[in-house]
Design a protein around this motif. Sequence first.
Motif, PDB file in Angstrom:
ATOM      1  N   PRO A 196      -2.516  51.496 114.313  1.00 41.55           N
ATOM      2  CA  PRO A 196      -1.984  50.176 113.969  1.00 41.55           C
ATOM      3  C   PRO A 196      -2.633  49.074 114.805  1.00 41.55           C
ATOM      4  N   HIS A 197      -1.947  47.963 114.920  1.00 43.31           N
ATOM      5  CA  HIS A 197      -2.491  46.756 115.542  1.00 43.31           C
ATOM      6  C   HIS A 197      -2.641  46.834 117.068  1.00 43.31           C
ATOM      7  N   ARG A 198      -1.699  47.509 117.729  1.00 44.74           N
ATOM      8  CA  ARG A 198      -1.630  47.406 119.188  1.00 44.74           C
ATOM      9  C   ARG A 198      -2.873  47.994 119.851  1.00 44.74           C
ATOM     10  N   GLY A 199      -3.591  47.157 120.539  1.00 43.95           N
ATOM     11  CA  GLY A 199      -4.774  47.630 121.257  1.00 43.95           C
ATOM     12  C   GLY A 199      -5.946  47.960 120.354  1.00 43.95           C
ATOM     13  N   PRO A 261      -3.654  48.859 106.602  1.00 44.85           N
ATOM     14  CA  PRO A 261      -2.942  47.647 106.209  1.00 44.85           C
ATOM     15  C   PRO A 261      -1.877  47.341 107.262  1.00 44.85           C
ATOM     16  N   SER A 262      -1.172  46.242 107.113  1.00 41.81           N
ATOM     17  CA  SER A 262      -0.087  45.940 108.057  1.00 41.81           C
ATOM     18  C   SER A 262       1.037  46.952 107.959  1.00 41.81           C
ATOM     19  N   HIS A 263       1.179  47.551 106.815  1.00 40.26           N
ATOM     20  CA  HIS A 263       2.306  48.457 106.595  1.00 40.26           C
ATOM     21  C   HIS A 263       2.190  49.648 107.525  1.00 40.26           C
ATOM     22  N   LEU A 264       2.984  49.573 108.561  1.00 45.92           N
ATOM     23  CA  LEU A 264       2.818  50.513 109.660  1.00 45.92           C
ATOM     24  C   LEU A 264       2.962  51.956 109.199  1.00 45.92           C
ATOM     25  N   GLU A 265       2.130  52.777 109.742  1.00 49.47           N
ATOM     26  CA  GLU A 265       2.095  54.226 109.555  1.00 49.47           C
ATOM     27  C   GLU A 265       1.560  54.654 108.180  1.00 49.47           C
ATOM     28  N   HIS A 296       0.164  55.672 117.159  1.00 48.03           N
ATOM     29  CA  HIS A 296       1.392  55.124 116.573  1.00 48.03           C
ATOM     30  C   HIS A 296       2.053  54.143 117.529  1.00 48.03           C
ATOM     31  N   GLY A 297       2.796  53.182 116.978  1.00 51.36           N
ATOM     32  CA  GLY A 297       3.691  52.365 117.799  1.00 51.36           C
ATOM     33  C   GLY A 297       4.999  53.116 117.974  1.00 51.36           C
ATOM     34  N   ASP A 298       5.711  52.845 119.063  1.00 51.24           N
ATOM     35  CA  ASP A 298       6.942  53.601 119.324  1.00 51.24           C
ATOM     36  C   ASP A 298       8.029  53.299 118.297  1.00 51.24           C
ATOM     37  N   ALA A 299       8.112  52.042 117.839  1.00 48.21           N
ATOM     38  CA  ALA A 299       9.149  51.712 116.863  1.00 48.21           C
ATOM     39  C   ALA A 299       8.772  52.246 115.492  1.00 48.21           C
ATOM     40  N   ALA A 300       7.525  52.061 115.116  1.00 51.30           N
ATOM     41  CA  ALA A 300       7.097  52.463 113.768  1.00 51.30           C
ATOM     42  C   ALA A 300       7.165  53.977 113.601  1.00 51.30           C
ATOM     43  N   VAL A 301       6.730  54.710 114.596  1.00 50.13           N
ATOM     44  CA  VAL A 301       6.648  56.166 114.425  1.00 50.13           C
ATOM     45  C   VAL A 301       8.045  56.765 114.260  1.00 50.13           C
ATOM     46  N   GLY A 303      10.625  55.000 112.976  1.00 48.86           N
ATOM     47  CA  GLY A 303      11.335  54.415 111.848  1.00 48.86           C
ATOM     48  C   GLY A 303      10.758  54.715 110.477  1.00 48.86           C
ATOM     49  N   GLN A 304       9.470  54.889 110.380  1.00 46.39           N
ATOM     50  CA  GLN A 304       8.844  54.972 109.058  1.00 46.39           C
ATOM     51  C   GLN A 304       8.858  56.393 108.491  1.00 46.39           C
ATOM     52  N   GLY A 305       9.405  56.509 107.294  1.00 42.86           N
ATOM     53  CA  GLY A 305       9.528  57.827 106.669  1.00 42.86           C
ATOM     54  C   GLY A 305       8.194  58.481 106.364  1.00 42.86           C
ATOM     55  N   ASN A 330       3.415  53.666 123.421  1.00 39.51           N
ATOM     56  CA  ASN A 330       4.835  53.332 123.525  1.00 39.51           C
ATOM     57  C   ASN A 330       5.039  52.206 124.529  1.00 39.51           C
ATOM     58  N   ASN A 331       5.348  51.010 124.023  1.00 37.21           N
ATOM     59  CA  ASN A 331       5.615  49.900 124.948  1.00 37.21           C
ATOM     60  C   ASN A 331       7.107  49.596 125.020  1.00 37.21           C
ATOM     61  N   GLN A 332       7.903  50.505 124.496  1.00 43.05           N
ATOM     62  CA  GLN A 332       9.364  50.449 124.588  1.00 43.05           C
ATOM     63  C   GLN A 332       9.959  49.260 123.854  1.00 43.05           C
ATOM     64  N   ILE A 333       9.235  48.801 122.872  1.00 45.50           N
ATOM     65  CA  ILE A 333       9.766  47.703 122.069  1.00 45.50           C
ATOM     66  C   ILE A 333       9.019  47.648 120.744  1.00 45.50           C
ATOM     67  N   GLY A 334       9.711  47.208 119.709  1.00 46.84           N
ATOM     68  CA  GLY A 334       9.068  46.971 118.425  1.00 46.84           C
ATOM     69  C   GLY A 334       9.432  45.573 117.988  1.00 46.84           C
ATOM     70  N   PHE A 335       8.492  44.661 118.116  1.00 46.27           N
ATOM     71  CA  PHE A 335       8.736  43.240 117.821  1.00 46.27           C
ATOM     72  C   PHE A 335       9.813  42.731 118.795  1.00 46.27           C
ATOM     73  N   THR A 336      11.080  42.678 118.405  1.00 46.73           N
ATOM     74  CA  THR A 336      12.122  42.360 119.401  1.00 46.73           C
ATOM     75  C   THR A 336      13.143  43.496 119.505  1.00 46.73           C
ATOM     76  N   GLY A 399       4.754  38.719 124.127  1.00 48.16           N
ATOM     77  CA  GLY A 399       5.638  38.974 122.993  1.00 48.16           C
ATOM     78  C   GLY A 399       4.936  39.886 122.013  1.00 48.16           C
ATOM     79  N   HIS A 400       5.515  40.046 120.816  1.00 48.19           N
ATOM     80  CA  HIS A 400       4.886  40.924 119.832  1.00 48.19           C
ATOM     81  C   HIS A 400       3.419  40.537 119.646  1.00 48.19           C
ATOM     82  N   ASN A 401       3.191  39.214 119.562  1.00 44.90           N
ATOM     83  CA  ASN A 401       1.817  38.750 119.698  1.00 44.90           C
ATOM     84  C   ASN A 401       1.828  37.733 120.841  1.00 44.90           C
TER      85      ASN A 401
HETATM   86  C1  LIG Z   1       6.267  48.872 107.262  1.00 48.38           C
HETATM   87  C2  LIG Z   1       6.298  47.668 108.156  1.00 48.38           C
HETATM   88  N1  LIG Z   1       7.481  47.044 108.384  1.00 48.38           N
HETATM   89  C3  LIG Z   1       7.528  45.968 109.195  1.00 48.38           C
HETATM   90  C4  LIG Z   1       6.399  45.467 109.765  1.00 48.38           C
HETATM   91  C5  LIG Z   1       6.446  44.219 110.656  1.00 48.38           C
HETATM   92  N2  LIG Z   1       6.103  44.584 112.035  1.00 48.38           N
HETATM   93  C6  LIG Z   1       4.863  44.444 112.501  1.00 48.38           C
HETATM   94  S1  LIG Z   1       4.685  45.037 114.037  1.00 48.38           S
HETATM   95  C7  LIG Z   1       6.308  45.458 114.129  1.00 48.38           C
HETATM   96  C8  LIG Z   1       6.825  46.113 115.362  1.00 48.38           C
HETATM   97  C9  LIG Z   1       6.086  47.365 115.649  1.00 48.38           C
HETATM   98  O1  LIG Z   1       6.582  47.967 116.796  1.00 48.38           O
HETATM   99  P1  LIG Z   1       5.873  49.232 117.377  1.00 48.38           P
HETATM  100  O2  LIG Z   1       5.687  50.248 116.338  1.00 48.38           O
HETATM  101  O3  LIG Z   1       6.623  49.655 118.567  1.00 48.38           O
HETATM  102  O4  LIG Z   1       4.426  48.685 117.765  1.00 48.38           O
HETATM  103  P2  LIG Z   1       4.066  47.623 118.896  1.00 48.38           P
HETATM  104  O5  LIG Z   1       3.819  46.316 118.217  1.00 48.38           O
HETATM  105  O6  LIG Z   1       5.180  47.554 119.845  1.00 48.38           O
HETATM  106  O7  LIG Z   1       2.852  48.175 119.507  1.00 48.38           O
HETATM  107  C10 LIG Z   1       6.952  45.144 112.955  1.00 48.38           C
HETATM  108  C11 LIG Z   1       8.382  45.362 112.705  1.00 48.38           C
HETATM  109  C12 LIG Z   1       5.191  46.120 109.474  1.00 48.38           C
HETATM  110  N3  LIG Z   1       4.030  45.693 109.933  1.00 48.38           N
HETATM  111  N4  LIG Z   1       5.176  47.224 108.695  1.00 48.38           N
END
Ligand SMILES: Cc1ncc(C[n+]2csc(CCOP(=O)(O)OP(=O)(O)O)c2C)c(N)n1
Length: 894
Positions: A196-199, A261-265, A296-301, A303-305, A330-336, A399-401
């Motif tokens: 995903p996006h982080r790093g 894409p932005s759609h995580l995972e 993976h991001g900690d929140a996305a991994v 949460g995403q089915g 894992n940065n212990q946060i997903g957005f907020t 912050g998230h960004n």
């Molecule tokens: C499927 C999906 N839902 C919501 C978002 C919006 N969104 C972008 S980043 C993010 C938080 C992600 O948190 P985490 O997985 O922990 O990654 P981090 O940004 O902390 O590295 C969210 C909710 C998205 N990109 N994809």
Amino acid sequence: MIGLRSVIKNSKTTVNVVRSYSTNNSTLLNISRLVDGYRNHGHLAANIDPLARMERVRSELLNLDRYNLNKDLEIPSVKEIIKLDVDTIDEVVQFLEKAYCDDVTAQFSHIESVEEKEWLYEKFESIQNETISNESKVEILKNLIKSEVFDHFMQKKFPTFKRYGLEGNESMMVSCDAIFKESAKSQLKNVVIGMPHRGRLNLLVQMCKYPAKDFFWKVKGNSEFDENTIGLGDVTSHIAVSSDLEFNNGEKVHVSLIHNPSHLEAVDPVAAGKTRAKQFYEASNGGSESLCLMLHGDAAVAGQGVVTETLQLSQLPGFTIGGCIHVVVNNQIGFTTIPSNGRTNRYSSDIGKYIGAPIIIVNSQSPEQVEKVSRLAVEYRQRFKKDIVIDLIGWRKFGHNEVDEPAFTQPTMYDNIRRRQSIPQRYATKIISEGIYSEAELASFTQAEKDALEAQFQLAQPENFKYSPMDHLQGKWSGLIQSKTIQNDAKLDTGYNVKELEQIAQDSVKVPADFSVHQRLNRSFGNARLDKLKSNLADWATAESMAVGSLMKQGYNVRISGQDVGRGTFSQRHFNLHDQATDRVYQPLNNMGASGKLEVVNSNLSEFAVLCYEYGYSLESPKTLPIWEAQFGDFVNTAQVAVDQFISGSEAKWLRQSSIVLLLPHGYDGAGPEHSSCRIERFLQLSDTEAVNVRDEELVNKETNFYFINPSTPANYFHALRRQMIRNYRKPLIVAGPKVLLRHPACFSPIEDMAPGTHFETVLSDPDTVSNPSAIKRVIFCSGKIFYDLQEERKAKNIQDVAIVRLEQIAPFPYERVQEEINRYSNATKFAWVQEEQQNSGAWSFVEPRFKQRFDQTSNIKYIGRPPLAAPATGISTIHKKETAKLLVDAFSF
Ligand SMILES: Cc1ncc(C[n+]2csc(CCOP(=O)(O)OP(=O)(O)O)c2C)c(N)n1
Ligand SMILES: [Mg+2]
């Protein structure tokens, strides 16, 4: 005698493991229980959270009293339990504390295989005694500094740019570097990365060699594509790179960081599919040269089915890639969102338990541990060919960004974060204090990195900038083109030698003498196919076999995947035949001497991950035709992200072509709201074929993102499949597929319709009226199976003045052929579009403006079909029948 017996059982192997300790000493038994306590519960007390926000719990299972042990007790050798040569309990405890309760810990107790578990315990526990060379320490530091310098550079040059920086988890770079190096050492040639996006930008530019000047050029708002390349482009955090990495010792590995894409995972299964395709094409053909790495991001991994869907694929026969390495950044946060709102489990990485994957959790502030466990992950994957998870716990500095203010929602967390020394600087202090590196060396390396970025930045000034060579259509894709207009293949010859086609059809039902096919199947399928062949006719499934078989004979590979595709939802395909005595599976098409291979993959019950996987598979080589079939067309909606984010726009966004075919059984046959519609309208809405309100020929012949067809004859389906490979470019193909047409008495094609010189017909003329067009006063345009109902109704009512023209391809809209048909019926004054779908569905909304605005004659074209409905169809069969009867009456009453 203390004995531990266990049976590891899974679908692949049954292993009996007997482990016996050679003593019956009760102290040893108690030590063994203590060790189990640490192995199972030590992680709860571990120092893995650099922010010290996670609750640390010392389980009572770590108390010596519980086992009648005390520090001073003299003990026998414990070597049979842990690899340790010690004399006291105290030393055992120290060893276990360091292994499980310090800055790295692990969870292996959920693993079923004793062999794996024992290997992991031994390897993992010995990590603490592993020394890292000074040279490696400097490498670790350099990777951390490179990441930090990049983030600082970006912050300085582009302060409002959202870069999703890696500050607080720079150890991700250390982990990736270790994985790449260990891969190279283990004879792996490729690493496919989904992340995903982080790093991502740090990895892209600072490790995976995306040219920094092109990157800066893009960040400034310019295109990532050069002047000769057409494309929409994407945001920087989705850009991909493919490059060779070479290490100091001369070892090399090729890394492919794929587009996401932005759609995580959602990229996870795409990366896995691409890896599988790479493995298919490997010289060794054993899958031993390519590794898949998913970050993976900690929140996305959590949460995403699609994560669990992807994990579930990991050991399935048609999907396995010999193990994937997962790194949770894992940065212990997903957005907020903090972990307590983001997951039920203690750790994000607990998802690994779902498939019995080993889980290693490490404090990102200890990059040496990160390096060690990352190497271990490769070793495990190479040895057991299974997935493994590393959870890298750090923080997120901003912050998230970088323009978000995190203290709005996480005040105390960010108070803590603001006061922290960065991971790179902390580690620099450490190795400088160890005398391995000097302040001066650090300053000079840091400066050199900054200078290098600055030099690239200067090259991204308009007066200096020159694009690096574009990397699409290279390697396996060289020779293909970016298609410019839809006219390229309007009449592309996709026919095939008739004799050979007949042979393929015969071979497609042939089995060895000792193989017994179910008797009823033999009659209804095998013999029925051969009987029809005698009259030179092919039904739908035969035409499909002939298309697949002929492509295989031409050296193309075909992979068909989806639920129950081997047999086919409607028991029509039978690419796999099953011996009635032994269950043995035989694939006739793979036994007819073709150079291409057919892979038939009965998938698990997933659409999202499987469709993404097949899309990923399609990215690797244009020599494979990848087909995904939905059980019923409506189920594609659980894979909407695959369609919206990948299939529809990947070429425009990323210049990545795909020949994926979606077979979506569609049709109103009384099956109720869910099994009638593949939602034709949704696909058509995604088509970029052209603006409808223009009459400029050039615009009408515009490029298209995919093809949408609703074929009504076996021959046309045959050509559509073959066209996918015969073209000199690749495009996705969506097929509204048949259900009742599979066995419809009128739905056969003469084999001649597939002979050399024939092609896919975008529009089918009315076979009954084509010879006497002047008698026609009214013209019906339609698409798909309703043609047969209309034809029958017309015959029953002896209607002579109505022609029925079929649009076999809806997008791109076949303007020229429609015009020809309109011209043919020059006495016609009335035109209607007849569809069985409800008005807010089907092709109507797509064809209406085209008929009305493109052609004078059809400017008043009438809609005949079901009224708008909330669901695709009624579930009440009597109502369905009434609706169908009314539709047929309406169709001839305009
Ligand atoms: C499927 C999906 N839902 C919501 C978002 C919006 N969104 C972008 S980043 C993010 C938080 C992600 O948190 P985490 O997985 O922990 O990654 P981090 O940004 O902390 O590295 C969210 C909710 C998205 N990109 N994809
Ligand atoms: Mg996070």
